[in-house]
Design an enzyme around this catalytic site. Structure first.
Site, short mmCIF file in Angstrom:
data_model
loop_
_atom_site.label_atom_id
_atom_site.label_comp_id
_atom_site.label_asym_id
_atom_site.label_seq_id
_atom_site.Cartn_x
_atom_site.Cartn_y
_atom_site.Cartn_z
N TYR A 10 5.63 27.79 -2.54
CA TYR A 10 4.81 26.60 -2.83
C TYR A 10 3.71 27.03 -3.82
O TYR A 10 3.11 28.10 -3.68
CB TYR A 10 4.21 26.09 -1.53
CG TYR A 10 3.31 24.89 -1.72
CD1 TYR A 10 3.86 23.64 -1.98
CD2 TYR A 10 1.93 25.01 -1.64
CE1 TYR A 10 3.03 22.54 -2.16
CE2 TYR A 10 1.10 23.91 -1.82
CZ TYR A 10 1.67 22.68 -2.08
OH TYR A 10 0.86 21.58 -2.26
N LYS B 294 2.76 16.51 5.50
CA LYS B 294 4.13 16.14 5.13
C LYS B 294 4.82 15.49 6.34
O LYS B 294 4.39 14.46 6.79
CB LYS B 294 4.87 17.37 4.61
CG LYS B 294 4.05 18.21 3.61
CD LYS B 294 3.75 17.46 2.32
CE LYS B 294 2.71 18.15 1.44
NZ LYS B 294 2.98 19.53 1.10
N ARG C 36 -15.95 22.76 15.07
CA ARG C 36 -15.33 23.77 14.19
C ARG C 36 -14.60 24.83 15.01
O ARG C 36 -13.63 25.43 14.56
CB ARG C 36 -16.37 24.43 13.27
CG ARG C 36 -15.78 25.53 12.40
CD ARG C 36 -16.63 25.89 11.19
NE ARG C 36 -18.00 26.22 11.53
CZ ARG C 36 -18.38 27.34 12.13
NH1 ARG C 36 -17.50 28.26 12.47
NH2 ARG C 36 -19.66 27.55 12.42
N ASP D 287 6.09 29.67 6.24
CA ASP D 287 5.70 28.28 6.02
C ASP D 287 6.96 27.45 6.28
O ASP D 287 7.93 27.52 5.53
CB ASP D 287 5.20 28.13 4.58
CG ASP D 287 4.80 26.70 4.22
OD1 ASP D 287 5.26 25.76 4.89
OD2 ASP D 287 4.04 26.52 3.25
#
Ligand SMILES: *Cc1c(COP(=O)(O)O)cnc(C)c1O
Length: 385
Positions: free
Chosen positions: A108, A203, A55, A178
């Site tokens: 988005y 993407k 993590r 972004d």
């Protein structure tokens, strides 16, 4: 000699090979064992120390972080389990109650929802703006973050990043963008004043519709180091296998993007001449409102475009009629996808909000793949007929 049950637990590990693997190994482990407690302790405290616990850091995820940071011209990256993981990790660690965010209006959907949640649950104020002048007018003493998207969805508007980030710089804001639709190959926002560049690697960076992931790239190593303890406690790290799949995609990003852009340009030009199509939105067309800005800011116009059919019925009928292309969410994969935003990705918007976002009842979004463009066109043409 150990008992067999002990040998089962402590499986044999050969020493690392002398040769460097051609492909980045998948370090599929939750943690790492140390002989030196000091090295262990350091790894818990600093992002640039030895990986300790996945993590906090994992070599496969770090390979992705280093690669995307280098592509963006940034100092450090932080790989996450999704694009929304990267967006929320950065927003939640950079904002506190009472802070004000200036965000671009056409965001988005997931990002818009997260900002609305920050506003309703945590008392963060949000102003939505369209351009640098509106951003300047929206500035308040408590403004902390300026948030933009390089290319917006689905009407592919291009943001005036140099103009917006100049406003942010002057006011001492954290400039966040972004850049999922642009990828680091079409635009490097840090060169235009971004402090943090975000990607949904689900993407184009992954590129094969087989993995969900995200990454945040920091322009400044000190800021990354300062936020790192909170970023890792936010709890959305990249899984090693997901990072590996993403890296495998990144290796062909340049050739894929070239083909996406070339195909999308041809499809946009053909659609613009088709009698059933009322308008085409693609920055590579001279009719697009941001065509000049795109030419100055981007090294290619991208693989996503949208176009207008007569009405909702025509839009839905088109999505039912495609054969090579798939009716599916997401974008940026090697295959061509179509989507009717008004009934799917933007269904929560009211008629007024749809209009404000530039989305019509007959708008179709197309993520143009890397198939032969004539085959893509033949499919779209038969679906339009
Ligand atoms: C898909 C997408 C996201 C969200 O990414 P996930 O990987 O689905 O969490 C954020 N921003 C943009 C522009 C996107 O296209």
């Amino acid at each position: 000699m150990n008992h067999q049950s002990t040998t089962c637990v402590h499986v044999r590990t050969p020493r690392p090979p002398a040769g460097q693997p051609l492909s980045t190994p998948i370090h599929q482990t939750s943690g790492f064992a140390f002989t030196d407690p000091d090295t262990f302790a350091e790894g818990m405290a600093r992002p640039d120390a030895e990986p300790v616990y996945t993590r906090l850091g994992n070599p496969t995820a770090q390979a992705l972080e280093l690669t995307v940071a280098q592509l963006e011209g940034g100092a450090a990256g932080f790989a996450t389990s999704s694009g929304m993981g990267a967006i929320n990790a950065v927003l939640m660690t950079s904002l506190r109650s009472g802070d004000h965010v200036i965000a671009q209006r056409s965001l988005y959907g997931g990002t818009f929802a997260s900002l609305e949640a920050l506003a309703h649950r945590w008392g963060v104020e949000v102003s939505y703006v369209a351009d640098p002048d509106e951003a300047r007018a929206a500035l308040r003493p408590n403004t902390r973050v300026l948030y933009a998207e390089t290319i917006s969805n689905p009407v592919v508007r291009v943001a005036d990043l140099p103009g917006l980030f100049a406003v942010g710089r002057e006011a001492g804001l954290l400039n966040v963008v972004d850049s999922t639709f642009a990828t680091p190959l079409l635009c490097r926002p840090i060169e235009h004043g971004a402090d943090v560049v975000l990607h949904s690697t689900s993407k184009y960076l992954g590129g094969h519709s087989d993995v969900i992931g995200g990454v945040a790239v920091f322009a400044d190593a000190a800021r990354h180091r300062e936020l790192w303890p909170e970023l890792v406690e936010f709890g959305a790290p990249a899984d090693p296998f997901a990072a590996w799949l993403t890296l495998r995609g990144v290796r062909t990003l340049a050739v894929r993007m070239r083909q996406h852009c070339e195909n999308a340009q041809l499809i946009a030009e053909r659609l613009a001449e088709h009698p059933a199509v009322r308008a085409v939105h693609y920055p590579g067309l001279p009719t697009h409102p941001d065509h000049d800005l795109a030419r100055a800011l981007l090294t290619g116009s991208g693989g996503v475009l949208s176009f207008e059919l007569a009405d909702r019925a025509a839009g839905l009928e088109f999505t039912r009629s495609v054969r090579l292309a798939s009716l599916a969410p997401s974008l940026g994969g090697v295959e061509t996808l179509v989507l009717h935003p008004a009934s799917t990705s933007h269904r929560q918007l009211t008629a007024d909000q749809l209009r404000a976002a530039g989305i019509g009842e007959g708008t179709i979004r197309l993520s143009v793949g890397i198939e032969h463009p004539e085959d893509v066109w033949a499919d779209l043409e038969q679906a339009l007929a």
